[in-house]
Design a protein around this motif. Structure first.
Motif, short mmCIF file in Angstrom:
data_model
loop_
_atom_site.label_atom_id
_atom_site.label_comp_id
_atom_site.label_asym_id
_atom_site.label_seq_id
_atom_site.Cartn_x
_atom_site.Cartn_y
_atom_site.Cartn_z
N SER A 225 0.29 7.41 -9.99
CA SER A 225 -1.17 7.39 -10.00
C SER A 225 -1.73 7.37 -8.58
O SER A 225 -2.74 8.01 -8.28
N GLY A 226 -1.04 6.64 -7.69
CA GLY A 226 -1.49 6.58 -6.30
C GLY A 226 -1.43 7.95 -5.65
O GLY A 226 -2.39 8.40 -5.00
N ALA A 227 -0.30 8.64 -5.85
CA ALA A 227 -0.14 9.97 -5.26
C ALA A 227 -1.12 10.95 -5.89
O ALA A 227 -1.75 11.75 -5.19
N ASN B 78 0.82 -1.21 0.00
CA ASN B 78 0.00 0.00 0.00
C ASN B 78 0.86 1.26 0.00
O ASN B 78 0.52 2.26 -0.63
N THR B 79 1.98 1.20 0.74
CA THR B 79 2.89 2.35 0.76
C THR B 79 3.46 2.58 -0.63
O THR B 79 3.48 3.71 -1.14
N GLU C 79 -5.04 2.00 3.87
CA GLU C 79 -4.67 1.31 5.09
C GLU C 79 -3.20 0.89 5.08
O GLU C 79 -2.73 0.32 4.09
N GLY C 80 -2.50 1.16 6.15
CA GLY C 80 -1.13 0.70 6.27
C GLY C 80 -0.12 1.62 5.61
O GLY C 80 1.07 1.47 5.81
N ALA C 81 -0.59 2.57 4.79
CA ALA C 81 0.34 3.49 4.14
C ALA C 81 0.29 4.83 4.86
O ALA C 81 -0.73 5.18 5.45
N PRO C 82 1.40 5.55 4.85
CA PRO C 82 1.37 6.87 5.47
C PRO C 82 0.35 7.76 4.75
O PRO C 82 0.25 7.73 3.53
N TRP D 134 -1.87 17.56 -0.18
CA TRP D 134 -0.63 18.26 -0.54
C TRP D 134 0.53 17.31 -0.68
O TRP D 134 1.38 17.46 -1.57
N GLY D 135 0.55 16.29 0.18
CA GLY D 135 1.60 15.28 0.07
C GLY D 135 1.52 14.55 -1.26
O GLY D 135 2.52 14.33 -1.94
#
Lengths: 252, 293
Positions: free
Chosen positions: B243-245, B235-236, B258-261, B266-267
Motif C-alpha cells: 500500500s505504501g509503494a 517509514n522505510t 521522511e526518513g525513507a528513500p 516509478w519506484g
C-alpha cells in the motif's frame, strides 16, 4: 481406450495406488470398484492429470491426458459433484467450461436439457441437492461430446429415475463405441450397466473380469465383490451392539 | 497458444474426430471472464468500492471546504486509504476461488497445462479492476464538486500533476487487486489470503507507525531534515509495503515520506509490481510442479 500401466502413487509413506494395471476398452462400460480408500478416486485423478503418478503411466487412446489437444472434447470427466463454485449458476458454470474449448452456447443448452436441469439452470449451484449437483457434473462431462467418459460415482445421490437414466446413458455411449469408466459402490447397479469390472483394494488390482465371469459361481456381483475385498477393507463399521458387522453372503 | 493450431489434420488420427484447437489462451480468457462476471461477490465488491470512493471523498472535501486555502483537488485521494481494499478482496476471491470450492477440478481437466488459467486470471482481474477503478475515480471527482461549488472554485482536472494523480488512482487499486489475486493463487485458501494481504497492506503499517511513535521521545529536540532512526526504519518499511509503494503513484512527485528513500512514482510502481510478480511466480511453480488439490 484407457490404459493404466503399473501405476503407483505414494503420499509420503502411504501407497494409495500400488502397481495398478488395467484397461478400459472402447465400446464397453468398465465398472471400477473397491472399498473406501482403495485408491479409485486417486487413480481417476491421475488419469485426468490432476495428480502425478509416483511411477507408471495412464493414457487415453495412447496419449497422456496432459498432451491432449482438446481434452474436453476427448474425455468427459466427472470426479466430484462439488467441483462447482456455489455462487455460480449451473448455466454460467457450464458456459465457462464450454468457452475454454470454443464450444457453443447451444451445446450448453443441449446438455442442460439432456440432464434434465432446464428448470434450475439459472439457479446458483450452491442451492443444489446432491443429485442435482451430480446431474450438473454429468452435464459438464458430456459438454464436449467426448469419446471417453470418466465418472466417479455418477449415481451417488440420484433418485431412482436418475439412476435409470444414467444406466441408459452409459449403455448408449458404449454402444456408440465410446469408452466409459465409472466407479460405484452400488453392486446391483453395476451388475446391470457394466460389461467388465475392475476391483481394487489397498491400491492393488484384485480382479479384472467380465460380470458373467465374476458371478459364474452362482452368487451375485455383490457376493463376488465382498469375497474379493474381504482382506482389503480399511474402514469397517461396527453394529450398534459393538460387534463387527458380519459380512453376509460370503461363502468360503 | 495452441501448438496444433496450424495442423488441422492432426485431429483425424483418432475417432471420433476432435474438432477445434482446444483451450487457446483467448478461450481461457473468455472462460475466466465468464467466471468473474458470474459471481455476485464481484459486483458487490465493485459497488462498495465505488460507493466508498464517492462518499468518503465527498465527506472529506466538505469537511475541509471551510479551510482558507481549500483546494478541492487535494481531497481527491482521501478515499484511497479504503478503496483498494475492496479490489484486494476481489483479487483474493479470484485467486482462491478455484481451490476453495473444488472448481479447479473442472477447470484443470479442461486446461491441463494450468498456467494459461493463472495468466487469464491476471488478465480478467486487471480488466475488472480497471473498470471498477475508473468508475470509482469518477465517483471521487463527483464527490469534490459540491464542496468546490460551495466555494465557487472551478475544478480543473487537466493539469499535468492532476492527470498523473488520477492515473495513479486507477493503477494503484488495480495493482492491489492483482496483489490479492497473486497471494490468493499462492495460498489457495481465502481466509489465509485475506489475512495475509490485509496484514501486509493495512495492519502492519499502522502497527509499525504506532510502535515507532511510542519508541520516540516526544520531548527530544527535533533536528530539521532528519528523523529519529526508529522512525526512519518504520517509514522505510511502510514505503516498501504494497500500500505504501502503491500510494506513491497518487502523490505529487518528491513528496516521499521522511526518513525513507524517495522511490518516486516509478519506484513505487516497481515495488508494487514485485509484490504481484513474486507470489505469482510462486503460484505458477506450485501449479506446475504439484498435484492440484
Amino acid at each position: 481406450m484407457i490404459e493404466v500401466e503399473a501405476l503407483t502413487k505414494c503420499y509420503g509413506p502411504t501407497r494409495a495406488v500400488d502397481g495398478l494395471t488395467f484397461t478400459a476398452q472402447s465400446g464397453t462400460v468398465t465398472g471400477f470398484l473397491g472399498p473406501n480408500g482403495a485408491g479409485k478416486s486417486t487413480t481417476m485423478r491421475i488419469i485426468v492429470g490432476l495428480e502425478r503418478p509416483t511411477s507408471g503411466r495412464a493414457t487415453i487412446d495412447g496419449q497422456r491426458y496432459a498432451d491432449l489437444v482438446a481434452p474436453l472434447q476427448a474425455v468427459g470427466v466427472m470426479l466430484d459433484a462439488r467441483s462447482v463454485h456455489p455462487g455460480r449458476t449451473a448455466f454460467r458454470h457450464l458456459l465457462a467450461q464450454a468457452r475454454t474449448h470454443g464450444i457453443s452456447r447451444s451445446r450448453v443448452d443441449e446438455v442442460i436439457e439432456m440432464t434434465g436441469l432446464e428448470s434450475v439452470a439459472g439457479r446458483r449451484a450452491g442451492t443444489f441437492s446432491l443429485g442435482m449437483g451430480q446431474r450438473l457434473g454429468i452435464a459438464g462431462a458430456l459438454l464436449g461430446d467426448p469419446h471417453t467418459l470418466i465418472l466417479d460415482e455418477p449415481v451417488n445421490g440420484l433418485d431412482p429415475d436418475g439412476v435409470l437414466w444414467v444406466r441408459g446413458l452409459v449403455r448408449d455411449l458404449a454402444a456408440q463405441g465410446r469408452t466409459v469408466l465409472l466407479s460405484s459402490h452400488l453392486m446391483h447397479e453395476l451388475a446391470l450397466c457394466a460389461d467388465r469390472v475392475v476391483i481394487i483394494g489397498k491400491g492393488r488390482l484384485l480382479a479384472d473380469a467380465s460380470v458373467p465371469e465374476l458371478t459364474a459361481e452362482g452368487g451375485s456381483l455383490e457376493d463376488a465383490y465382498l469375497k474379493l475385498t474381504s482382506d482389503a477393507v480399511q474402514y469397517r463399521g461396527r453394529s450398534a451392539t459393538g460387534s463387527v458387522v458380519p459380512i453376509t453372503g460370503v461363502t468360503r | 497458444m495452441s501448438a496444433s493450431a496450424s495442423s488441422p489434420t492432426a485431429t483425424s488420427a483418432r475417432p471420433p474426430a476432435v474438432s477445434g484447437r482446444g483451450a487457446t489462451f483467448g478461450r481461457v480468457i473468455a472462460a475466466e471472464w465468464t467466471k468473474i462476471t458470474s459471481l455476485r461477490s464481484s459486483y458487490l465488491l465493485a459497488a462498495v468500492t465505488v460507493a466508498v470512493s464517492g462518499a468518503l471523498t465527498y465527506l472529506s472535501a466538505n469537511a475541509s471546504s471551510g479551510d482558507p486555502g481549500f483546494d478541492p483537488l487535494g481531497s481527491l485521494t482521501s478515499a484511497l486509504v479504503l478503496t483498494p481494499i475492496g479490489l484486494l478482496v476481489l483479487g483474493v476471491l479470484v485467486g482462491t476461488g478455484e481451490f476453495s470450492t473444488g472448481t479447479y477440478q473442472s477447470t484443470f481437466t479442461a486446461v491441463p497445462r494450468r498456467l494459461p488459467v493463472l495468466a487469464a486470471q491476471v488478465v480478467v482481474t486487471a480488466a475488472f479492476a480497471l473498470v471498477t477503478s475508473l468508475v470509482a475515480v469518477g465517483a471521487a471527482v463527483l464527490g469534490i464538486l459540491p464542496a468546490a461549488g460551495s466555494r465557487g472554485i472551478t475544478v480543473d482536472l487537466t493539469g499535468e500533476q492532476t492527470m498523473q494523480i488520477l492515473a495513479g488512482m486507477v493503477i494503484y487499486p488495480m495493482g492491489m487487486a492483482l496483489f490479492g489475486m497473486a497471494i490468493g493463487a499462492l495460498l489457495r485458501r481465502p481466509v489465509r489470503a485475506v489475512v495475509t494481504t490485509v496484514t501486509l497492506t493495512l495492519v502492519l503499517p499502522i502497527v509499525l507507525m504506532l510502535a515507532a511513535d511510542m519508541a520516540t521521545d516526544p520531548m527530544a529536540p527535533s533536528q530539521p531534515g532528519s528523523s529519529p532512526p526508529a522512525q526512519a526504519v518504520v517509514n522505510t518499511a511502510v514505503t516498501f509495503s504494497p500500500s505504501g509503494a502503491g500510494s506513491l503513484l497518487t502523490v505529487p512527485e518528491g513528496s516521499g515520506v521522511e526518513g525513507a528513500p524517495d522511490l518516486g512514482r516509478w519506484g513505487g510502481a516497481g515495488v508494487l509490481g514485485a509484490w504481484i510478480l513474486l507470489p505469482l511466480a510462486g503460484a505458477a511453480v506450485r501449479l506446475r510442479t504439484r498435484d492440484a488439490t
